[in-house]
Design a protein around this motif. Structure first.
Motif, PDB file in Angstrom:
ATOM      1  N   ALA A 172       5.333  11.334 -23.878  1.00 54.19           N
ATOM      2  CA  ALA A 172       5.676  10.175 -22.965  1.00 54.19           C
ATOM      3  C   ALA A 172       5.370  10.345 -21.646  1.00 54.19           C
ATOM      4  O   ALA A 172       4.964   9.651 -21.049  1.00 54.19           O
ATOM      5  CB  ALA A 172       7.457   9.444 -23.341  1.00 54.19           C
ATOM      6  N   ALA A 173       5.665  11.382 -20.842  1.00 59.30           N
ATOM      7  CA  ALA A 173       5.253  11.275 -19.638  1.00 59.30           C
ATOM      8  C   ALA A 173       3.541  11.546 -19.708  1.00 59.30           C
ATOM      9  O   ALA A 173       3.447  11.563 -18.577  1.00 59.30           O
ATOM     10  CB  ALA A 173       6.518  12.620 -18.994  1.00 59.30           C
ATOM     11  N   LEU A 174       3.834  12.281 -20.078  1.00 59.78           N
ATOM     12  CA  LEU A 174       1.945  12.461 -20.103  1.00 59.78           C
ATOM     13  C   LEU A 174       1.180  11.274 -20.155  1.00 59.78           C
ATOM     14  O   LEU A 174      -0.034  11.625 -19.089  1.00 59.78           O
ATOM     15  CB  LEU A 174       1.518  13.402 -20.991  1.00 59.78           C
ATOM     16  CG  LEU A 174       1.741  15.057 -20.914  1.00 59.78           C
ATOM     17  CD1 LEU A 174       1.391  15.777 -22.227  1.00 59.78           C
ATOM     18  CD2 LEU A 174       1.414  16.049 -19.315  1.00 59.78           C
ATOM     19  N   GLY A 175       1.676   9.965 -20.791  1.00 62.85           N
ATOM     20  CA  GLY A 175       0.723   9.290 -21.592  1.00 62.85           C
ATOM     21  C   GLY A 175       1.192   7.968 -20.285  1.00 62.85           C
ATOM     22  O   GLY A 175       0.229   7.338 -19.746  1.00 62.85           O
ATOM     23  N   SER A 180       2.740   4.675 -14.677  1.00 53.98           N
ATOM     24  CA  SER A 180       3.535   4.896 -13.910  1.00 53.98           C
ATOM     25  C   SER A 180       3.968   6.165 -14.206  1.00 53.98           C
ATOM     26  O   SER A 180       5.095   6.680 -14.901  1.00 53.98           O
ATOM     27  CB  SER A 180       4.353   3.475 -14.876  1.00 53.98           C
ATOM     28  OG  SER A 180       5.999   3.555 -15.151  1.00 53.98           O
ATOM     29  N   PRO A 181       4.090   6.823 -12.508  1.00 57.69           N
ATOM     30  CA  PRO A 181       4.526   8.150 -12.096  1.00 57.69           C
ATOM     31  C   PRO A 181       6.265   7.651 -12.578  1.00 57.69           C
ATOM     32  O   PRO A 181       6.853   8.819 -12.684  1.00 57.69           O
ATOM     33  CB  PRO A 181       4.119   8.315 -10.360  1.00 57.69           C
ATOM     34  CG  PRO A 181       2.337   7.254 -10.903  1.00 57.69           C
ATOM     35  CD  PRO A 181       3.134   6.031 -11.564  1.00 57.69           C
ATOM     36  N   GLY A 233      12.225   5.684 -22.994  1.00 57.79           N
ATOM     37  CA  GLY A 233      10.751   5.416 -23.062  1.00 57.79           C
ATOM     38  C   GLY A 233       9.821   4.931 -24.276  1.00 57.79           C
ATOM     39  O   GLY A 233       8.874   5.307 -23.954  1.00 57.79           O
ATOM     40  N   HIS A 234      10.021   3.885 -25.554  1.00 56.94           N
ATOM     41  CA  HIS A 234       9.701   4.061 -26.268  1.00 56.94           C
ATOM     42  C   HIS A 234       9.516   3.035 -25.738  1.00 56.94           C
ATOM     43  O   HIS A 234      10.755   2.332 -26.416  1.00 56.94           O
ATOM     44  CB  HIS A 234       9.402   5.395 -27.309  1.00 56.94           C
ATOM     45  CG  HIS A 234       8.992   6.852 -27.646  1.00 56.94           C
ATOM     46  ND1 HIS A 234       7.892   6.651 -27.880  1.00 56.94           N
ATOM     47  CD2 HIS A 234       9.703   8.157 -27.521  1.00 56.94           C
ATOM     48  CE1 HIS A 234       7.427   8.133 -27.371  1.00 56.94           C
ATOM     49  NE2 HIS A 234       8.693   8.870 -26.893  1.00 56.94           N
ATOM     50  N   ASP A 235       8.911   1.938 -27.490  1.00 56.85           N
ATOM     51  CA  ASP A 235       8.761   0.605 -27.717  1.00 56.85           C
ATOM     52  C   ASP A 235       9.576   0.482 -29.088  1.00 56.85           C
ATOM     53  O   ASP A 235       9.602  -0.568 -29.519  1.00 56.85           O
ATOM     54  CB  ASP A 235       7.725  -0.205 -27.749  1.00 56.85           C
ATOM     55  CG  ASP A 235       6.704   0.600 -26.549  1.00 56.85           C
ATOM     56  OD1 ASP A 235       7.842   0.201 -25.489  1.00 56.85           O
ATOM     57  OD2 ASP A 235       5.622   0.137 -26.726  1.00 56.85           O
ATOM     58  N   ALA A 236      10.343   1.548 -29.781  1.00 54.31           N
ATOM     59  CA  ALA A 236      10.566   1.584 -31.073  1.00 54.31           C
ATOM     60  C   ALA A 236      11.893   1.303 -30.666  1.00 54.31           C
ATOM     61  O   ALA A 236      12.912   1.555 -29.801  1.00 54.31           O
ATOM     62  CB  ALA A 236      10.656   2.659 -31.774  1.00 54.31           C
TER      63      ALA A 236
END
Length: 290
Positions: A172-175, A180-181, A233-236
């Motif tokens: 998720a961080a890489l994406g 969005s740093p 950090g996920h939309d789920a």
């Protein structure tokens, strides 16, 4: 016919004279040597007198000893015995006249039936104790092996779930690193927290040899905390529903349920790209259903 009447003169046990004759003759236990002297009065001349004897219960056959006038026996066993003596001239058959002395050799304590019974019982108890200790040792060995397998599985599950959660957060961080740093940094911090938590739990499993939900929390709290780490950090969206009145299950069962739920949620996010996850718990009278 010049039939002879033999006469038993004396009896010695281990070089000690025994009162003789006696109707109730007892010899001490552990008698190693016996010596019986005898003769046969004879007023005639010109013929040699021969003797034979036997000791019933020890040597039951007649022993022709010629003109010898002493009988020696070694290590006569305990029990009742009878020394019988006959005599004859060289030119005659054995006379029916017999002299005899009966005696009883007292058994040593270790030769008595009650001692043999105690020894037999002791051997039986020793064998039983040996069998019991062997079975107990085998059970302990099996318990140690089972605990090692359980501990290996516990550490594997802890680290696997931790690595899975870390992997989700790093991906998720890489994406979000370019777009969005700040949010990417939040994912990396959470990954760091998960790594420390997993390492702490693995250490606790090693030192305590127990598998219980972290911080002694309830199963529901532990599942919520684990899922929040995975879904951060996920939309789920996560929906958690409980039916029935919660009750405390076996710690090992609760830990297994926690790991299974973590694995299912992690797979749903990582491989299924789920947008909504629903977890239901049903506390029934005799079982817990997910």
């Amino acid at each position: 016919a010049r039939h002879l009447q033999p006469v038993i003169e004396s009896l010695q046990a281990d070089d000690v004279a025994v009162d003789f004759p006696s109707t109730d003759l007892h010899l001490p236990s552990n008698t190693a040597r016996m010596e019986i002297r005898y003769t046969a009065p004879d007023l005639t001349t010109g013929s040699t007198i021969r003797f034979r004897y036997r000791l019933t219960g020890f040597v039951d056959v007649w022993s022709d000893v010629g003109s010898e006038r002493v009988a020696r026996f070694v290590n006569v066993p305990p029990g009742r015995h009878r020394f019988e003596l006959q005599a004859r001239h060289d030119d005659e058959d054995w006379s029916a006249a017999t002299s005899a002395v009966a005696f009883y050799v007292t058994p040593a304590f270790y030769q008595t039936p009650w001692f043999l019974a105690i020894v037999g019982l002791g051997l039986l108890l020793l064998l039983s104790a040996s069998h019991y200790l062997r079975v107990r040792w085998l059970r302990m060995e099996s318990a140690v092996a089972n605990e090692r397998r359980r501990l290996a599985g516990e550490i594997h599950d802890s680290l696997a779930q931790g690595f899975s959660a870390i992997s989700v957060q790093i991906e998720a961080a890489l994406g979000r690193l370019q777009r969005s740093p700040e949010l990417a940094i939040s994912h990396l911090k959470l990954a760091s927290d998960v790594s420390r938590s997993s390492l702490s739990e693995a250490r606790r499993s090693i030192w305590n040899l127990q598998a219980t939900p972290a911080n002694n929390s309830t199963l529901t709290d532990a599942i919520n905390a684990a899922c929040e780490q995975i879904l951060f950090g996920h939309d789920a969206k996560l929906h958690f529903a409980i039916r029935g009145k919660p009750w405390k299950a076996n710690p090992f069962a609760e830990h297994s349920l926690l790991r299974i739920t973590q694995e299912a949620v992690s797979n749903a996010i990582k491989h299924g790209h789920a947008r909504e996850i629903r977890i239901e718990q049903a506390y029934e009278f005799t079982r817990l259903v997910f």
